[in-house]
Design a protein around this motif. Structure first.
Motif, PDB file in Angstrom:
ATOM      1  N   GLU A 223      -7.233   3.283   0.211  1.00 14.91           N
ATOM      2  CA  GLU A 223      -6.544   2.269   1.009  1.00 14.91           C
ATOM      3  C   GLU A 223      -7.109   2.229   2.437  1.00 14.91           C
ATOM      4  O   GLU A 223      -7.329   1.153   2.998  1.00 14.91           O
ATOM      5  CB  GLU A 223      -5.048   2.569   1.042  1.00 14.91           C
ATOM      6  CG  GLU A 223      -4.232   1.522   1.764  1.00 14.91           C
ATOM      7  CD  GLU A 223      -2.737   1.788   1.684  1.00 14.91           C
ATOM      8  OE1 GLU A 223      -2.031   1.239   2.533  1.00 14.91           O
ATOM      9  OE2 GLU A 223      -2.283   2.523   0.786  1.00 14.91           O
TER      10      GLU A 223
ATOM     11  N   GLU B 296     -10.589   0.593   2.322  1.00 13.83           N
ATOM     12  CA  GLU B 296     -10.467  -0.850   2.085  1.00 13.83           C
ATOM     13  C   GLU B 296     -10.007  -1.574   3.344  1.00 13.83           C
ATOM     14  O   GLU B 296     -10.522  -2.635   3.678  1.00 13.83           O
ATOM     15  CB  GLU B 296      -9.513  -1.118   0.922  1.00 13.83           C
ATOM     16  CG  GLU B 296     -10.092  -0.762  -0.423  1.00 13.83           C
ATOM     17  CD  GLU B 296      -9.081  -0.809  -1.558  1.00 13.83           C
ATOM     18  OE1 GLU B 296      -7.910  -1.210  -1.331  1.00 13.83           O
ATOM     19  OE2 GLU B 296      -9.448  -0.427  -2.678  1.00 13.83           O
ATOM     20  N   ASN B 297      -9.028  -0.999   4.045  1.00 15.95           N
ATOM     21  CA  ASN B 297      -8.513  -1.645   5.261  1.00 15.95           C
ATOM     22  C   ASN B 297      -9.501  -1.568   6.422  1.00 15.95           C
ATOM     23  O   ASN B 297      -9.403  -2.348   7.364  1.00 15.95           O
ATOM     24  CB  ASN B 297      -7.161  -1.054   5.650  1.00 15.95           C
ATOM     25  CG  ASN B 297      -6.049  -1.626   4.802  1.00 15.95           C
ATOM     26  OD1 ASN B 297      -5.713  -2.796   4.911  1.00 15.95           O
ATOM     27  ND2 ASN B 297      -5.492  -0.811   3.920  1.00 15.95           N
TER      28      ASN B 297
ATOM     29  N   TYR C  22      -6.511  -1.286  11.103  1.00 18.31           N
ATOM     30  CA  TYR C  22      -7.147   0.019  10.928  1.00 18.31           C
ATOM     31  C   TYR C  22      -8.421   0.056  11.759  1.00 18.31           C
ATOM     32  O   TYR C  22      -9.179  -0.913  11.766  1.00 18.31           O
ATOM     33  CB  TYR C  22      -7.508   0.246   9.455  1.00 18.31           C
ATOM     34  CG  TYR C  22      -6.324   0.513   8.550  1.00 18.31           C
ATOM     35  CD1 TYR C  22      -6.207   1.725   7.881  1.00 18.31           C
ATOM     36  CD2 TYR C  22      -5.332  -0.438   8.346  1.00 18.31           C
ATOM     37  CE1 TYR C  22      -5.133   1.980   7.036  1.00 18.31           C
ATOM     38  CE2 TYR C  22      -4.255  -0.188   7.509  1.00 18.31           C
ATOM     39  CZ  TYR C  22      -4.166   1.031   6.854  1.00 18.31           C
ATOM     40  OH  TYR C  22      -3.097   1.292   6.025  1.00 18.31           O
TER      41      TYR C  22
ATOM     42  N   LYS D 290      -0.808  -3.180  10.959  1.00 20.78           N
ATOM     43  CA  LYS D 290      -1.649  -3.440   9.795  1.00 20.78           C
ATOM     44  C   LYS D 290      -3.141  -3.352  10.134  1.00 20.78           C
ATOM     45  O   LYS D 290      -3.986  -3.644   9.309  1.00 20.78           O
ATOM     46  CB  LYS D 290      -1.318  -4.814   9.217  1.00 20.78           C
ATOM     47  CG  LYS D 290       0.131  -4.943   8.789  1.00 20.78           C
ATOM     48  CD  LYS D 290       0.243  -5.476   7.404  1.00 20.78           C
ATOM     49  CE  LYS D 290       1.680  -5.602   6.972  1.00 20.78           C
ATOM     50  NZ  LYS D 290       2.190  -4.466   6.294  1.00 20.78           N
TER      51      LYS D 290
ATOM     52  N   THR E 104      -5.680   7.903  -3.422  1.00 23.67           N
ATOM     53  CA  THR E 104      -5.213   6.524  -3.256  1.00 23.67           C
ATOM     54  C   THR E 104      -5.153   6.152  -1.774  1.00 23.67           C
ATOM     55  O   THR E 104      -5.530   5.050  -1.389  1.00 23.67           O
ATOM     56  CB  THR E 104      -3.826   6.343  -3.909  1.00 23.67           C
ATOM     57  OG1 THR E 104      -3.919   6.725  -5.286  1.00 23.67           O
ATOM     58  CG2 THR E 104      -3.325   4.918  -3.807  1.00 23.67           C
ATOM     59  N   GLN E 105      -4.701   7.086  -0.945  1.00 26.82           N
ATOM     60  CA  GLN E 105      -4.633   6.814   0.488  1.00 26.82           C
ATOM     61  C   GLN E 105      -6.029   6.686   1.096  1.00 26.82           C
ATOM     62  O   GLN E 105      -6.259   5.799   1.924  1.00 26.82           O
ATOM     63  CB  GLN E 105      -3.849   7.916   1.202  1.00 26.82           C
ATOM     64  CG  GLN E 105      -2.365   7.852   0.896  1.00 26.82           C
ATOM     65  CD  GLN E 105      -1.619   9.071   1.400  1.00 26.82           C
ATOM     66  OE1 GLN E 105      -2.105  10.204   1.319  1.00 26.82           O
ATOM     67  NE2 GLN E 105      -0.430   8.844   1.924  1.00 26.82           N
TER      68      GLN E 105
ATOM     69  N   GLY F 275       0.805  -1.207   0.000  1.00 29.86           N
ATOM     70  CA  GLY F 275       0.000   0.000   0.000  1.00 29.86           C
ATOM     71  C   GLY F 275       0.843   1.265   0.000  1.00 29.86           C
ATOM     72  O   GLY F 275       2.066   1.231   0.127  1.00 29.86           O
ATOM     73  N   THR F 276       0.159   2.373  -0.127  1.00 27.92           N
ATOM     74  CA  THR F 276       0.848   3.664  -0.135  1.00 27.92           C
ATOM     75  C   THR F 276       1.050   4.203   1.275  1.00 27.92           C
ATOM     76  O   THR F 276       1.818   5.128   1.468  1.00 27.92           O
ATOM     77  CB  THR F 276       0.044   4.700  -0.949  1.00 27.92           C
ATOM     78  OG1 THR F 276      -1.243   4.846  -0.355  1.00 27.92           O
ATOM     79  CG2 THR F 276      -0.077   4.280  -2.392  1.00 27.92           C
TER      80      THR F 276
END
Length: 141
Positions: A53, A56-57, A110, A108, A49-50, A2-3
């Motif tokens: 991410e 999604e997380n 969130y 990892k 993009t962040q 990921g970014t």
């Protein structure tokens, strides 16, 4: 990959400092024993993009990250308006104060910090789950 650069020894907190819960989450983060990267989204632009991410997380959609009852949202967007993911990203970027609640990244993992009391329980639960067993040793009960 990921970014967002995650680290199990560092917390990342995305928050808006003008909200009560943002201020409280910020205080709890700094009271923890971990290194902290506090990202004030009113000053730091989060890329599309962040945001993707992050959503999604969190296993959620972008619209769930936005407080659609916030005056900044209701003043700028019509009720019942259909927005796509790019539109929701623009909402978060142009009106960061509409972020529903702070977001904590712990390694990892969130988490949405919907109540300040959730913050210490997340960190405490993680501490309780850690068991260190030296190599070539077994647990004795």
């Amino acid at each position: 990959m990921g970014t967002i650069a995650t680290d199990k020894k560092k917390l990342i907190l995305y928050y808006h400092p003008e909200t009560s819960i943002g201020k409280q989450a910020y205080a709890f983060a700094f009271a923890s024993n971990k290194k902290i990267l506090a990202i004030d989204i009113s000053k730091t632009k989060i890329t599309g993009t962040q945001w993707l991410e992050i959503s999604e997380n969190l296993n959620t959609i972008l619209s769930k990250l936005v407080n659609q009852e916030h005056p900044e949202f209701t003043n700028n967007y019509d009720s019942g308006l259909s927005l796509d993911k790019d539109d929701w990203i623009k909402v978060l970027q142009k009106h960061p104060e509409t972020l529903r609640c702070p977001i904590l990244v712990d390694g990892k993992n969130y988490h949405l910090i919907e109540t300040p009391l959730k913050f210490p329980s997340l960190l405490e639960r993680k501490k309780q789950l850690r068991i260190h067993v030296p190599k070539n040793r077994s647990l004795k009960y």
